[in-house]
Design a protein around this motif. Structure first.
Motif, PDB file in Angstrom:
ATOM      1  N   GLN A 252       0.859  -1.179   0.000  1.00 42.20           N
ATOM      2  CA  GLN A 252       0.000   0.000   0.000  1.00 42.20           C
ATOM      3  C   GLN A 252       0.896   1.229   0.000  1.00 42.20           C
ATOM      4  O   GLN A 252       1.685   1.436   0.921  1.00 42.20           O
ATOM      5  CB  GLN A 252      -0.915   0.002   1.232  1.00 42.20           C
ATOM      6  N   THR A 253       0.816   2.036  -1.047  1.00 39.11           N
ATOM      7  CA  THR A 253       1.722   3.168  -1.236  1.00 39.11           C
ATOM      8  C   THR A 253       0.929   4.431  -1.534  1.00 39.11           C
ATOM      9  O   THR A 253      -0.279   4.372  -1.787  1.00 39.11           O
ATOM     10  CB  THR A 253       2.674   2.911  -2.421  1.00 39.11           C
ATOM     11  N   PRO A 254       1.580   5.577  -1.535  1.00 43.48           N
ATOM     12  CA  PRO A 254       0.904   6.810  -1.945  1.00 43.48           C
ATOM     13  C   PRO A 254       0.403   6.772  -3.378  1.00 43.48           C
ATOM     14  O   PRO A 254      -0.382   7.625  -3.782  1.00 43.48           O
ATOM     15  CB  PRO A 254       1.991   7.877  -1.771  1.00 43.48           C
ATOM     16  N   LEU A 255       0.860   5.784  -4.160  1.00 43.59           N
ATOM     17  CA  LEU A 255       0.384   5.631  -5.537  1.00 43.59           C
ATOM     18  C   LEU A 255      -0.692   4.555  -5.634  1.00 43.59           C
ATOM     19  O   LEU A 255      -1.044   4.118  -6.724  1.00 43.59           O
ATOM     20  CB  LEU A 255       1.549   5.258  -6.466  1.00 43.59           C
ATOM     21  N   GLY A 256      -1.215   4.129  -4.494  1.00 42.80           N
ATOM     22  CA  GLY A 256      -2.241   3.095  -4.494  1.00 42.80           C
ATOM     23  C   GLY A 256      -1.652   1.747  -4.121  1.00 42.80           C
ATOM     24  O   GLY A 256      -0.508   1.640  -3.676  1.00 42.80           O
ATOM     25  N   ARG A 257      -2.436   0.709  -4.310  1.00 41.15           N
ATOM     26  CA  ARG A 257      -2.012  -0.660  -4.010  1.00 41.15           C
ATOM     27  C   ARG A 257      -1.216  -1.181  -5.204  1.00 41.15           C
ATOM     28  O   ARG A 257      -1.751  -1.336  -6.295  1.00 41.15           O
ATOM     29  CB  ARG A 257      -3.250  -1.527  -3.751  1.00 41.15           C
ATOM     30  N   VAL A 258       0.066  -1.404  -4.974  1.00 43.28           N
ATOM     31  CA  VAL A 258       0.982  -1.728  -6.062  1.00 43.28           C
ATOM     32  C   VAL A 258       1.526  -3.146  -5.886  1.00 43.28           C
ATOM     33  O   VAL A 258       1.940  -3.532  -4.792  1.00 43.28           O
ATOM     34  CB  VAL A 258       2.155  -0.725  -6.109  1.00 43.28           C
ATOM     35  N   ALA A 259       1.548  -3.916  -6.968  1.00 44.58           N
ATOM     36  CA  ALA A 259       2.118  -5.256  -6.939  1.00 44.58           C
ATOM     37  C   ALA A 259       3.629  -5.169  -6.742  1.00 44.58           C
ATOM     38  O   ALA A 259       4.288  -4.278  -7.286  1.00 44.58           O
ATOM     39  CB  ALA A 259       1.800  -5.993  -8.232  1.00 44.58           C
TER      40      ALA A 259
END
Length: 357
Positions: A252-259
């Motif tokens: 979970q990042t400031p850019l959304g949920r990232v693989a």
């Protein structure tokens, strides 16, 4: 089959440690680039391989033959290694033909033919043979230096930042020309450079050096997309790095949920994306701030237009509690696609983020 093998090579100058236990294997016919900041030990390593200096500890071997082991060393002239330095190091009082043929026996009946073939091989005309180095351009001098090194038919070629003094356009052209020549001659090559793009494009194997040690050695694509550390990640190009908690293959990042490229659950790790994995797309105001997996929303806060390339800063609008939320996202892209300050954009992430160890 390996041509060159270094084991635990160390070199000190008084209290200064230039090389601190370097290991390296160079395969036959391959191209290796050694890259790192100034003063990290790149040129010292090349000088040890060439035989201009000797290691304090460790071994340097070529084709299974020990060249240096800290106690004894084979002289440089008996190693069969070609060297091209940054300035070409041509003999100013000799003609181009005399420079190229310097290491060839004057009793060799085919000496003149060999020199003519070499000048043609490096892309210069026979009219250059009677000139002296100061009558040549920088690019021409480097080609002559390469021809001189190739005249000895070396098993290994060492290139010490040979393109750094050239103009940008000529530099790229020369690099490709040298690459083709060495590949055609099947000469194993080691290039020392401070230019990351040059290292990645030239080599089959890249070694990142810092403070006399190799931080990571591997294929260019592997080092670029899966760097072993933050230092390697940032040295080889622009990197977007966030603190994150990962679970089930996602962060979970400031850019959304990232693989991410790790399945296990980890706390307080750093993940890396390359800027080309992130794109900005138009968004409508009023839309949810967080969209699909790997997407988020932002507002363009600054645009630096520089012709073909523009730098865009984006203020992130999703979860303010996430680490890194306050730091603007900075991306470079085609100037023709540059956004305007105040534009609402959708931030889309492609591929997976790499978890830095």
């Amino acid at each position: 089959m390996s041509v060159l093998e270094l084991k635990n090579v160390k070199r000190r100058y008084g209290a200064v440690t230039a090389l601190d236990g370097v290991d390296l294997v160079v395969a036959a016919g391959s191209r290796t680039a050694i890259v790192g900041p100034s003063g990290c030990g790149k040129t010292t390593l090349l000088r040890l391989i060439a035989g201009f200096e000797t290691p304090d500890e460790g071994t340097v071997a070529m084709d299974g033959r020990t060249l240096a082991d800290g106690k004894s060393a084979v002289p440089a002239y008996r190693r069969g290694i070609g060297v091209v330095m940054q300035d070409g190091a041509l003999f100013p009082h000799l003609t181009v033909a005399e420079n190229i043929g310097f290491g060839l026996s004057r009793k060799d009946l085919h000496r003149g033919k060999a020199i003519a073939e070499l000048i043609h091989t490096v892309g210069l005309g026979s009219e250059c043979l009677g000139r002296r180095p100061d009558q040549l351009s920088g690019g021409q001098q480097q080609r002559v230096a390469l021809a001189r090194a190739m005249a000895m038919k070396p098993r290994l070629m060492l290139l010490d930042e040979p393109f750094s003094a050239l103009d940008t356009g000529l530099r790229a052209t020369m690099r490709k020309a040298v690459e083709r020549l060495l590949e055609a001659a099947r000469i194993t090559t080691i290039l020392v450079t401070h230019d990351q793009a040059e290292a990645l494009s030239f080599a089959d194997q890249v070694a990142v050096m810092r403070e006399g040690k190799f931080l990571q050695v591997g294929k260019p694509r592997d080092l670029y997309m899966k760097p072993a550390s933050r230092m390697v990640a940032e040295f080889l190009g622009d990197a977007i790095i966030f603190s994150a908690r990962i679970a089930d293959g996602f962060a979970q990042t400031p850019l959304g949920r990232v693989a991410v490229d790790m399945a296990e659950t980890r706390e307080n790790v750093h993940i890396m994306l390359r800027p080309e994995q992130v794109s900005l797309q138009p968004a409508l105001r009023g839309k949810n701030e967080t969209t699909a997996s790997g997407e988020s929303m932002g507002v363009v806060s600054d645009v630096e237009f520089a012709g073909a390339i523009s730098t865009v800063s984006v203020k992130l609008l999703n979860d303010p509690d996430l680490p890194g939320h306050q730091t603007p996202l900075v991306l470079k892209g085609p100037g023709i696609e540059a956004r305007s300050v105040g534009d609402l954009v959708r931030i889309v992430v492609r591929g997976t983020a790499h978890v830095l160890e």
